[in-house]
Design an enzyme around this catalytic site. Structure first.
Site, mmCIF file in Angstrom:
data_model
loop_
_atom_site.group_PDB
_atom_site.id
_atom_site.type_symbol
_atom_site.label_atom_id
_atom_site.label_comp_id
_atom_site.label_asym_id
_atom_site.label_seq_id
_atom_site.Cartn_x
_atom_site.Cartn_y
_atom_site.Cartn_z
ATOM 1 N N CYS A 1 0.871 -1.179 0.000
ATOM 2 C CA CYS A 1 0.000 0.000 0.000
ATOM 3 C C CYS A 1 0.908 1.228 0.000
ATOM 4 O O CYS A 1 1.538 1.542 1.015
ATOM 5 C CB CYS A 1 -0.898 -0.034 1.232
ATOM 6 S SG CYS A 1 -2.090 1.304 1.302
ATOM 7 N N CYS B 1 -20.639 18.645 -16.061
ATOM 8 C CA CYS B 1 -19.781 18.414 -14.893
ATOM 9 C C CYS B 1 -18.680 17.426 -15.236
ATOM 10 O O CYS B 1 -18.953 16.305 -15.674
ATOM 11 C CB CYS B 1 -20.624 17.892 -13.727
ATOM 12 S SG CYS B 1 -19.654 17.419 -12.286
#
Length: 311
Positions: free
Chosen positions: A136, A162
């Site tokens: 990670c 958007c």
């Protein structure tokens, strides 16, 4: 007295040698200059906010190297999506990453074996991949070196309301290696989202699409553009009203413009009244990090974009 003189002489003659050795050591340990935020993570072992890193959704082939010393650490072939908020790898380049007990006494920290830069943590036996390993890693600790040079990839720019929704569909399209949302077409340099929302900068909410022309084409991207928004709306998109939400294709070459005109004509022939504008591409200003891959991070879907097959 003679002993004192000898002692002073030894000290004086030692200083230049020590200074020279220290200089050589510093020269050997000279690394890339870091920003304060990079230093906060890489040197002082902080953690970047989840779902804000640059490389979470990067699908491009290449190598991830250490931000501080450029040592190759991970291959893109070992990257996978763990939905944890940070880039995940199930293997490292042999000998490039060192594991050490974390200060919290529970986790295992991973650092660059060459310079000691903090990368993140490693977790085992979670079941994500057959290797049962998850590195990670903070995006900010890495730098990505693409296997293909920029000259082999192409960029396209689309505005369809958007930019969260526009990017949502393009980032999932085959052949697309990276997407970034931002602003184009206005007269203000380095605009902020807040400035653009005031409707007086002239910018459109725009998505930059980087794609591999060997795997997809500009024509395919054009089709997806028209099939994922209401290109007949003139004053915005769905409930989002304002000039920044208008439909526009920013072309970067005569060929792109010609293809866009071709598909607008096809739509006109089908009976649509196309409101999409065509404008030459100008400077693309990247939006704030929290806008990038917005729906991917939130885990939901667009409210004013949907796919409708037309072609």
């Amino acid at each position: 007295m003679n002993r004192i003189i000898l002692y002073i002489t030894l000290i004086c003659t030692s200083f230049p040698m020590c200074a020279q050795n220290n200089s050589k050591t510093q020269q050997k340990m000279k690394f890339n200059q870091l920003t304060p935020e990079e230093e906060r993570v890489i040197v002082y072992k902080a953690t970047e906010m989840p779902y804000t890193g640059e490389y979470i959704n990067n699908k491009e082939e290449g190598t991830y190297v250490c931000k501080r010393c450029n040592t190759p650490l991970y291959r893109s072939s070992d990257k996978f999506d763990s939905h944890c908020g940070w880039p995940s790898f199930d293997d490292e380049i042999k000998g490039a990453v060192k594991r050490i007990p974390d200060a919290d006494g529970q986790r295992t920290e991973i650092v660059c074996a060459n310079c000691g830069a903090h990368l993140g943590h490693v977790f085992l036996n979670e079941g994500f991949t057959p290797k049962q390993t998850r590195h990670c890693v903070n995006s900010i600790s890495l730098k990505f070196i693409p296997a293909k040079s920029e000259s082999e990839l192409k960029k396209a720019y689309f505005a369809s309301g958007c930019f969260w929704g526009t990017e949502y569909f393009f980032m999932k399209a085959p052949g697309v290696v990276k997407t970034t949302v931002g602003f184009m077409g206005g007269h203000v340099d380095h605009p902020t989202y807040e400035q653009v929302c005031k409707k007086n900068t002239g910018h459109f909410e725009t998505t930059e699409v980087i794609y591999d022309p060997e795997k997809t084409s500009y024509e395919n991207l054009l089709k997806l553009f028209f099939e994922t928004h209401d290109f007949t709306q003139t004053n915005g998109q769905g409930p989002d009203i304002g000039p920044q939400y208008r439909s526009c294709i920013f072309y970067s070459s005569p060929d792109e413009k010609q293809l866009a005109e071709k598909y607008i004509q096809i739509l006109n022939d089908k009976g649509y009244v196309v409101a999409t504008m065509l404008k030459p591409a100008s400077t693309f200003w990247k939006a704030e990090d929290y806008h990038q891959q917005y729906y991917e991070h939130k885990g939901n879907t667009p409210y004013c974009h949907k796919y409708t097959r037309i072609f």
